[in-house]
Each structure stands twice: as structure tokens, then as C-alpha cells.
Design a protein around this motif. Structure first.
Motif, short mmCIF file in Angstrom:
data_model
loop_
_atom_site.label_atom_id
_atom_site.label_comp_id
_atom_site.label_asym_id
_atom_site.label_seq_id
_atom_site.Cartn_x
_atom_site.Cartn_y
_atom_site.Cartn_z
N ASP A 1 45.45 41.43 -37.60
CA ASP A 1 44.86 40.24 -36.98
C ASP A 1 44.31 39.32 -38.07
O ASP A 1 43.55 38.43 -37.80
CB ASP A 1 43.71 40.67 -36.05
N GLU A 29 34.45 40.70 -52.13
CA GLU A 29 34.03 42.06 -52.52
C GLU A 29 34.00 42.18 -54.05
O GLU A 29 33.03 42.67 -54.64
CB GLU A 29 35.02 43.10 -51.98
N ASN A 72 36.15 48.39 -38.56
CA ASN A 72 37.61 48.31 -38.50
C ASN A 72 38.27 49.67 -38.72
O ASN A 72 38.99 50.18 -37.87
CB ASN A 72 38.09 47.28 -39.54
N CYS A 119 33.59 40.40 -41.07
CA CYS A 119 34.87 39.79 -40.69
C CYS A 119 34.99 39.47 -39.20
O CYS A 119 35.57 38.48 -38.82
CB CYS A 119 36.02 40.75 -40.96
N SER A 143 35.74 38.23 -44.70
CA SER A 143 37.12 37.77 -44.73
C SER A 143 37.24 36.82 -43.55
O SER A 143 37.26 37.25 -42.40
CB SER A 143 38.08 38.93 -44.57
N1 F0G Z 1 36.62 44.07 -44.67
C1 F0G Z 1 37.18 44.38 -43.49
C2 F0G Z 1 36.36 45.07 -42.43
C3 F0G Z 1 38.52 44.05 -43.25
O1 F0G Z 1 39.06 44.36 -42.07
C4 F0G Z 1 39.26 43.40 -44.27
C5 F0G Z 1 40.67 43.07 -44.08
C6 F0G Z 1 38.63 43.09 -45.48
C7 F0G Z 1 37.31 43.44 -45.65
C8 F0G Z 1 39.37 42.41 -46.61
O2 F0G Z 1 39.64 41.09 -46.30
O3 F0G Z 1 42.14 40.90 -46.26
O4 F0G Z 1 40.69 38.89 -46.48
O5 F0G Z 1 40.91 40.45 -48.36
N2 F0G Z 1 41.35 43.53 -43.14
C9 F0G Z 1 42.74 43.21 -42.84
C10 F0G Z 1 43.20 44.10 -41.74
C11 F0G Z 1 43.65 43.17 -44.00
O6 F0G Z 1 44.42 44.10 -41.47
O7 F0G Z 1 42.39 44.78 -41.09
P1 F0G Z 1 40.92 40.31 -46.89
#
Ligand code: F0G
Length: 455
Positions: free
Chosen positions: A50, A103, A185, A216, A254
Motif C-alpha cells: 500500500d 530512519e 505493520n 506511516c 513514510s
Molecule cells: N515503517 C513502516 C511501519 C513501514 O510500513 C514502512 C514501509 C517503512 C517504515 C519504510 O518506509 O518504504 O517509505 O522507506 N512499508 C512498505 C510496506 C514498504 O510495503 O509495508 P519507506
């Protein structure tokens, strides 16, 4: 009216790629049975993530034309800053090109190789960025959070007792920052309660440890608080957001998720010292303070995205869409992590394909089958992502999941019905799912590039 409608209408269409089963069998083989390696023009419904896959609104596209591409002092930055401050209340707002950049910038300011970072559950890039600095990332979910079958309102919570024990065990000097991820997540897309955010803050602050929220999906988390936590039923979502952030010293985001846009991230904080360090790192790693690696027009889209994401008609539709899909699946017996989150549904691969051992990758086998059957791309979150061998012994992660992530405002009700039909068909023929093996893997974050085959 009982029928829930998408609270938008369609102005531009994007054609779907329709393929045959025979073609997809060939494409799967060519991509070494790793959905990450598929070209997107071979995917019909893309549920890989997503993140960055949102359909933007006409207002966002219009604002993009208004982007002020000045290197320094861009007007677009100030609109972004106001929008982030509006829902978070933080003083210093530092843009980055995506979440993992935020991060990297933040962690290289606050961590050293001796540091320990507690979180409810680290996302893989968060974990990776901490590992990369030689520090230790600790996941402290509650016991109920790791039981896929158990229905509870806030399975994303941090275990407060484990947090306190961790601080006592390692000492506060080794914990320069504590995190919580909303929604959780990697823990199944589950929300974190306001009470848990407050208690996490109290424990960390008792020891003088700064508390940051990985936010996020902050609006989805806030909406779940409204739906599920006593006392918030009548509170506007925007006020719930402000209260969540009021307990923290800062946040990482993010913006590719609840920023309702295709790229972006930020670090926001009230801590002057941390902000100062981040600003210095930002210029070296990302770009100047008023764009942080983004085109300024993206900041315009985000400024509007942040107002659209807290619209409760949108959030009702968003949560309704995943809840409805979860109902169709569970009615047919498909084992899911319950209750459904907002951004994704997680199939419990251990119960879906109990005949495949974790070390033979049940989740990957299900993902490949969903693609073969219907051109649906999903993502394994289990042994491919986290499994490892230690002294010849296989160490499996606690859960074997397949994530069906739902891009924001992209798929209609008939697409969701198509997804339900495919998953149910795969489940009804589950004994035909085959065990798999890895034929090649990278040393770090192997799931992105891994090559697999059937045993
Ligand atoms: N933290 C969480 C909780 C995330 O879900 C994500 C990315 C990130 C940090 C990193 O962010 O991709 O902008 O560098 N999640 C995506 C996913 C990739 O498919 O759940 P990013």
C-alpha cells in the motif's frame, strides 16, 4: 442507505493488464517464483504494498502544477510543514524522500553500535537501518499480538512490562530512543491503543528516553481508536491524531502511506538537539532542509493528502473495504489474522497450508498460487523474510503470513470481489500447494531478490 460506496468518482482510468494462466506460469518461472521480481505489466491486481501506490485526487494533481521548485525556502515546503504540524503538533519538521531515509537520518544521529531500540514491532527497513549501525532492534509485542486467531481490538500494542524489563536489563544509557509503530505493520497491520501509546510514553519518559512514533498509518490507527477505544467514539479523528502525537517527542513517517501520495517522508520532533543533528545529516544524505530529496511538487501533493486522509468518510470506506474482504474470506473458512487491519489483510499461511513446513515456505507457495490463478501479486511475510539457520537448526519466525496490501483509492468493489474469489479458490484447492526451496539469496533483506523453486 446500507450500501457502502467509494467516496470518490473516477476521472482518469489506468488499464489493467489481463493475462492467461499459461502466460503467468511462464512469468512465474522467469521471475524465479519471487513476486518482487515480476514486471508490473504482468500483474493484474497488485497487492504487494500500500506504499506509494495511492491514487491521488484531482486536488493533489492540481497542486502539483503549483509546486515551487526553489532549492531553498520553497513555498511548497511551508505548506507541507503547516500540514504536518496541523495533525502532529511538532515544532521541527524535516522532509525526506521516503520513510527509510528518515530512519537513516535519525538513527545516525541518536544511535551507536552499543544501542538498543525497543519497538512494538520494527518494520524490516527500520530493523535493517538499526542493524546497519551495529545496534540492536528489539520487538516487544504483547502475547495476544502474536496469536493470529485471537480477536482483540489492539493487537498492535507494545508489551509495557517487557518494555520496562528491557530498560532495566540493558540500562537507560544504552537506549537512546524508544519507538512504537502505528499501525503495527509487521505485527499484522494491527492498531495501537491510545492507552498503550500513553503508557509507552510514561515508561520511556520515566527513564528520560525520547519516544518517537513510526507513524506511516497514523490516520488509520486513529480511526481504529475511534471505533474501538472507549471514550473516543465521538472524538474527531484529527483530535485523536493530535492526542497520539502529544505523548511523543517526535515521529518518523513514510508519507507513501497515509500521506496519500506516491513518495515522501519526514522526521518531526520537539527535541531541538535531535532536530539539529538531523538537519546536518539531511543535507549530506538527502538534500536541503526545505525539500529533503523530494521534488517540491511532491510536498504540495502531501500537504493536501494530509487533509484528505483524516476525512472520516474516506476512513470509513478504507476500513470498510478491508473489513468486507475479510468477511468474505473468513465466511469461506480462509484463516486470516483477525480482526482485519485497514491497509492489508494477512493470510495465516500456517493454517492455510499446514502440510508445508515453515522451512519450505508455505507463504511463498500461496503467493505464487494467487499469481498463477488470478494475476494477483501478494507478499510473503514469514520464513522467506525472516527465517534463518543457526548451527544447522532452522529458526522460524513466530508467524507465516501472506500480506494482501490494499492500495488507497485504487481498487473498486468488483476488484475486491475478484480478489476474494481467487483466495477462496486457492484455499479450496490448498492440498495442491507445493513446498518450496530457495535457490539463491542475498545476505541482507533477502526477500526482495530471493530466487525460489518448488521442491
Ligand atoms: N515503517 C513502516 C511501519 C513501514 O510500513 C514502512 C514501509 C517503512 C517504515 C519504510 O518506509 O518504504 O517509505 O522507506 N512499508 C512498505 C510496506 C514498504 O510495503 O509495508 P519507506
Amino acid at each position: 442507505m446500507k450500501t457502502q460506496i467509494e467516496p470518490f468518482k473516477i476521472k482518469t482510468v489506468e488499464h489493467l493488464y489481463i493475462t492467461t494462466v499459461e502466460q503467468r506460469e511462464q512469468y512465474l518461472k522467469e521471475s524465479s517464483y519471487n513476486p518482487f521480481s515480476l514486471r508490473s505489466d504482468r500483474v493484474t491486481i497488485d497487492l504487494l504494498t500500500d506504499s506509494g501506490t495511492t491514487a491521488m485526487s484531482s486536488k493533489q494533481w492540481a497542486a502539483i502544477m503549483d509546486g515551487d521548485e526553489a532549492y531553498a525556502g520553497s513555498v511548497s515546503y511551508y505548506k507541507f510543514e503547516d500540514a504536518v504540524r496541523n495533525f502532529s503538533g511538532f515544532k521541527y519538521i524535516i522532509p525526506t524522500h521516503q520513510g527509510r531515509a528518515a530512519e537513516k537520518v535519525l538513527f545516525s544521529v541518536v544511535l551507536n553500535s552499543d544501542s538498543v531500540v525497543p519497538n512494538n514491532t520494527h518494520f524490516d527497513t527500520t530493523h535493517g537501518n538499526i542493524d546497519f549501525l551495529g545496534a540492536t532492534a528489539l520487538d516487544l509485542p504483547t502475547d495476544e499480538g502474536v496469536q493470529p486467531e485471537l480477536i482483540a481490538p489492539f493487537k498492535g500494542n507494545m508489551d509495557i512490562q517487557k518494555l520496562e524489563n528491557t530498560i532495566k536489563k540493558y540500562g537507560k544509557e544504552r537506549i537512546p530512543i524508544g519507538l512504537t509503530t502505528i499501525t503495527n505493520n509487521s505485527g499484522g497491520g494491527q492498531p495501537v491503543s491510545m492507552q498503550n501509546i500513553r503508557e509507552t510514553s510514561e515508561v520511556l519518559h520515566k527513564y528520560g528516553i525520547p519516544f518517537f512514533i513510526d507513524c506511516c498509518r497514523f490516520a488509520e490507527n486513529a480511526y481504529f481508536i475511534k471505533l474501538r477505544e472507549k471514550g473516543y467514539e465521538n472524538t474527531p479523528v484529527i483530535d485523536i491524531c493530535r492526542e497520539m502525537f502529544s505523548y511523543a517527542d517526535g515521529a518518523l513517517m513514510s508519507c507513501k502511506k497515509d500521506g496519500m501520495s506516491n513518495t515522501g517522508g519526514f522526521i518531526a520532533t520537539n527535541n531541538e538537539k535531535i532536530a539539529e543533528g538531523c538537519r546536518t545529516n539531511l543535507i549530506i544524505m538527502e538534500g536541503f532542509l526545505t525539500y529533503g530529496g523530494l521534488a517540491r511538487r511532491d510536498l504540495e501533493a502531501l500537504a493536501i493528502g494530509f487533509t484528505e486522509v483524516v476525512d472520516e468518510n474516506y476512513l470509513k470506506y478504507r476500513v470498510g473495504q478491508s473489513t468486507e474482504l475479510a468477511k468474505q474470506l473468513t465466511d469461506a473458512g480462509v484463516p486470516l489474522v483477525l480482526p482485519a487491519g485497514a491497509h492489508a489483510l494477512y493470510i495465516d499461511a500456517k493454517r492455510f497450508a499446514p502440510h508445508i513446513k515453515p522451512e519450505h515456505f508455505p507463504g511463498q507457495s500461496i503467493s505464487c498460487e494467487l499469481y498463477r490463478l488470478a494475476g494477483i501479486r501478494a507478499c510473503e511475510i514469514g520464513s522467506i523474510m525472516f527465517g534463518r539457520y543457526e548451527n544447522g537448526q532452522y529458526i522460524a519466525p513466530p508467524m507465516e503470513l501472506v500480506r494482501l496490501a490494499i492500495p488507497r483509492r485504487v481498487y473498486t468493489k468488483s476488484h475486491m470481489d475478484y480478489i476474494a474469489e481467487a483466495v477462496i479458490e486457492a484455499y479450496n484447492n490448498r492440498e495442491k500447494l507445493r513446498p518450496m526451496k530457495i535457490t539463491w539469496e542475498a545476505k541482507f533483506l533477502r526477500h526482495f531478490t530471493v530466487k525460489c523453486d518448488y521442491l
